[in-house]
Design an enzyme around this catalytic site. Structure first.
Site, PDB file in Angstrom:
ATOM      1  N   THR A  11       0.813  -1.216   0.000  1.00 45.51           N
ATOM      2  CA  THR A  11       0.000   0.000   0.000  1.00 45.51           C
ATOM      3  C   THR A  11       0.848   1.268   0.000  1.00 45.51           C
ATOM      4  O   THR A  11       0.321   2.375   0.043  1.00 45.51           O
ATOM      5  CB  THR A  11      -0.957   0.016   1.212  1.00 45.51           C
ATOM      6  OG1 THR A  11      -0.189  -0.120   2.418  1.00 45.51           O
ATOM      7  CG2 THR A  11      -1.955  -1.128   1.116  1.00 45.51           C
ATOM      8  N   SER A 139      18.006  -7.951   2.527  1.00 48.53           N
ATOM      9  CA  SER A 139      18.429  -6.632   2.998  1.00 48.53           C
ATOM     10  C   SER A 139      19.945  -6.646   3.158  1.00 48.53           C
ATOM     11  O   SER A 139      20.549  -7.720   3.326  1.00 48.53           O
ATOM     12  CB  SER A 139      17.782  -6.321   4.350  1.00 48.53           C
ATOM     13  OG  SER A 139      18.412  -5.232   4.992  1.00 48.53           O
ATOM     14  N   TYR A 153      16.631  -8.450  13.180  1.00 45.53           N
ATOM     15  CA  TYR A 153      16.178  -8.102  11.832  1.00 45.53           C
ATOM     16  C   TYR A 153      17.148  -8.679  10.800  1.00 45.53           C
ATOM     17  O   TYR A 153      16.735  -9.321   9.823  1.00 45.53           O
ATOM     18  CB  TYR A 153      16.082  -6.585  11.684  1.00 45.53           C
ATOM     19  CG  TYR A 153      15.825  -6.106  10.275  1.00 45.53           C
ATOM     20  CD1 TYR A 153      14.571  -6.238   9.694  1.00 45.53           C
ATOM     21  CD2 TYR A 153      16.839  -5.513   9.522  1.00 45.53           C
ATOM     22  CE1 TYR A 153      14.329  -5.801   8.395  1.00 45.53           C
ATOM     23  CE2 TYR A 153      16.611  -5.072   8.224  1.00 45.53           C
ATOM     24  CZ  TYR A 153      15.359  -5.220   7.669  1.00 45.53           C
ATOM     25  OH  TYR A 153      15.127  -4.795   6.385  1.00 45.53           O
TER      26      TYR A 153
END
Length: 249
Positions: A11, A139, A153
């Protein structure tokens, strides 16, 4: 057969930019998100560009929600050509000594469980494509383990790298290719808080990039467009760095 692409967490940011790029390339777009206000804006953005779009709101970290969401998707769509597992995020920061189990589980769910749940649900639809393709998001942190407090993460993104290669092996017999992009520092809302509260630090990040600037969402989206195209028909199990040389410094 109409080409169909599904993008999770789409979105805004890189996800929405990718939706625009794939839509202009002729794909009908299935968006996933959880923010309905943002979702309506994204839907309007694509519709205004004459891109066919449907949006389904469900939490990709929930196995039950993903399975229920795919029941709705499969009721309308008979196949899927592209899956972009874009949903993910930092989830916050915590040093390991102080990290509680709930935070640990949250970050793994956001970045790793989501890719597994969505991919598993999408594979039967991808098998019906003439040449299916999955693109996951790694990443820089998968290689450098992230900055202070972002260790879990980095761990979750390193797991996505291995999952990407494992899926590539698992799905090759069905002519489904699986690759990943590994963005460096991209100028999106991912960094909104630091940009609004400490612009000097935000601007200094470009010094850690060989090209001396931050990336733009479209620069990741165009790589994804290539990876899912016939131009990349002999690429699978690859992790493409999109970081302006950030990992060199």
């Amino acid at each position: 057969m109409k080409k169909i692409a599904m993008i999770t967490g789409a979105t805004g940011g890189i996800g929405l930019s990718t939706a625009k790029i794939l839509g202009k390339a002729g794909y009908s777009i299935i968006l996933n998100g959880i923010d309905k206000a943002q979702g309506k804006d994204a839907e309007k953005t694509l519709t205004d560009l004459d891109i066919p779009v449907d949006i389904y709101y469900f939490d990709v970290t929930s196995e039950e929600a993903v399975n229920e969401g795919f029941k709705e998707i499969k009721a309308k769509y008979d196949h899927l050509d592209v899956l972009v597992n874009n949903a993910g995020g930092l989830g916050g920061r915590s040093r390991f000594e102080d990290m509680d189990t709930a935070f640990y589980r949250k970050v793994l769910a956001l970045n790793l469980d989501s890719v597994f749940y969505i991919s598993r649900a999408a594979i039967p639809m991808l098998k019906k494509s003439e040449s299916g393709s999955i693109v996951n998001f790694a990443s820089n942190a998968a290689w450098n383990a992230g900055g202070p407090g972002a260790g879990i993460y980095g761990t979750s993104k390193a797991a996505v790298v291995t999952l990407t290669r494992a899926l590539a092996k698992d799905l090759a017999e069905y002519n489904i290719r699986v690759n990943a992009v590994s963005p460096g520092t991209i100028d999106t809302d991912f960094h909104k808080q630091i940009k609004e509260t400490n612009i000097e630090v935000f601007n200094s990040w470009k010094n850690n990039v060989l090209l001396k600037r931050l990336g733009q969402p479209e620069e990741v989206g165009t790589v994804i467009e290539f990876l899912v195209s016939e131009k990349a028909s002999f690429l699978t199990g690859e992790i493409i760095q999109v970081n302006g040389g950030q990992d060199f410094l």
